[in-house]
Design a protein around this motif. Structure first.
Motif, mmCIF file in Angstrom:
data_model
loop_
_atom_site.group_PDB
_atom_site.id
_atom_site.type_symbol
_atom_site.label_atom_id
_atom_site.label_comp_id
_atom_site.label_asym_id
_atom_site.label_seq_id
_atom_site.Cartn_x
_atom_site.Cartn_y
_atom_site.Cartn_z
ATOM 1 N N ASP A 147 7.878 11.278 5.547
ATOM 2 C CA ASP A 147 7.719 10.660 6.877
ATOM 3 C C ASP A 147 8.273 9.240 6.915
ATOM 4 O OD1 ASP A 147 6.432 12.945 7.911
ATOM 5 O OD2 ASP A 147 4.523 12.272 7.065
ATOM 6 N N ASP A 164 0.801 -1.236 0.000
ATOM 7 C CA ASP A 164 0.000 0.000 0.000
ATOM 8 C C ASP A 164 0.833 1.285 0.000
ATOM 9 O OD1 ASP A 164 -2.368 -1.505 0.041
ATOM 10 O OD2 ASP A 164 -2.275 -1.656 2.228
ATOM 11 N N ARG A 165 2.016 1.250 -0.569
ATOM 12 C CA ARG A 165 2.913 2.424 -0.622
ATOM 13 C C ARG A 165 3.190 3.009 0.757
ATOM 14 N NH1 ARG A 165 1.509 6.668 -5.131
ATOM 15 N NH2 ARG A 165 3.385 7.534 -4.224
ATOM 16 N N ARG A 166 2.981 2.236 1.821
ATOM 17 C CA ARG A 166 3.214 2.701 3.189
ATOM 18 C C ARG A 166 4.242 1.864 3.930
ATOM 19 N NH1 ARG A 166 2.225 7.336 4.521
ATOM 20 N NH2 ARG A 166 2.146 6.729 6.681
ATOM 21 N N GLY A 225 10.369 9.471 -0.338
ATOM 22 C CA GLY A 225 9.004 9.578 0.162
ATOM 23 C C GLY A 225 8.887 10.674 1.194
ATOM 24 N N GLU A 278 5.264 7.333 3.538
ATOM 25 C CA GLU A 278 4.662 7.489 2.217
ATOM 26 C C GLU A 278 5.749 7.313 1.159
ATOM 27 O OE1 GLU A 278 2.767 11.041 -0.394
ATOM 28 O OE2 GLU A 278 2.212 10.959 1.722
ATOM 29 N N SER A 280 7.277 7.245 -2.467
ATOM 30 C CA SER A 280 6.965 7.873 -3.753
ATOM 31 C C SER A 280 7.860 7.393 -4.887
ATOM 32 C CB SER A 280 7.045 9.397 -3.642
ATOM 33 O OG SER A 280 8.331 9.800 -3.247
ATOM 34 N N GLU A 293 8.610 2.436 7.028
ATOM 35 C CA GLU A 293 7.227 2.889 6.989
ATOM 36 C C GLU A 293 7.220 4.344 6.577
ATOM 37 O OE1 GLU A 293 5.427 2.280 10.802
ATOM 38 O OE2 GLU A 293 5.131 0.144 10.445
#
Length: 95
Positions: free
Chosen positions: A56, A21-23, A54, A74, A76, A72
């Motif tokens: 955070d 989930d791109r996280r 990304g 976001e 990108s 962990e």
């Protein structure tokens, strides 16, 4: 000439990337962490230098003996560097 990826016992450490989930990102075959902050993490892997970008970003697991890193945040972008592996930061400083 022996394969430099050979570990004790004759095993080769493989490199893989798994993203949820791109996280959450899990990377194997990691040799070293060159640098990191909340916007990017730069890893030296069996497949070369990998930059993860990304927001955070936080390293939640780091085990260089097993070659594993989990992040962990976001996610990108992922990018492999062109050319030869540069080695670790300390290795580049003391050449």
């Amino acid at each position: 000439m022996q394969d430099q990826r050979l570990l004790e016992g004759g095993r080769i450490r493989s490199h893989s990337i798994h993203i949820d989930d791109r996280r959450l990102i899990s990377v194997t075959g990691v040799k070293d962490v060159d640098s990191f902050n909340e916007q990017f993490v730069q890893l030296l892997t069996e497949a070369g230098e990998l930059r993860i970008e990304g927001a955070d970003l936080h390293i939640t697991k780091l085990n260089l003996d097993e070659g594993q890193v989990m992040l962990e945040g976001e996610i990108s972008a992922l990018e492999y560097a062109e050319g030869e592996e540069r080695g670790s930061l300390l290795g580049r400083i003391f050449r």
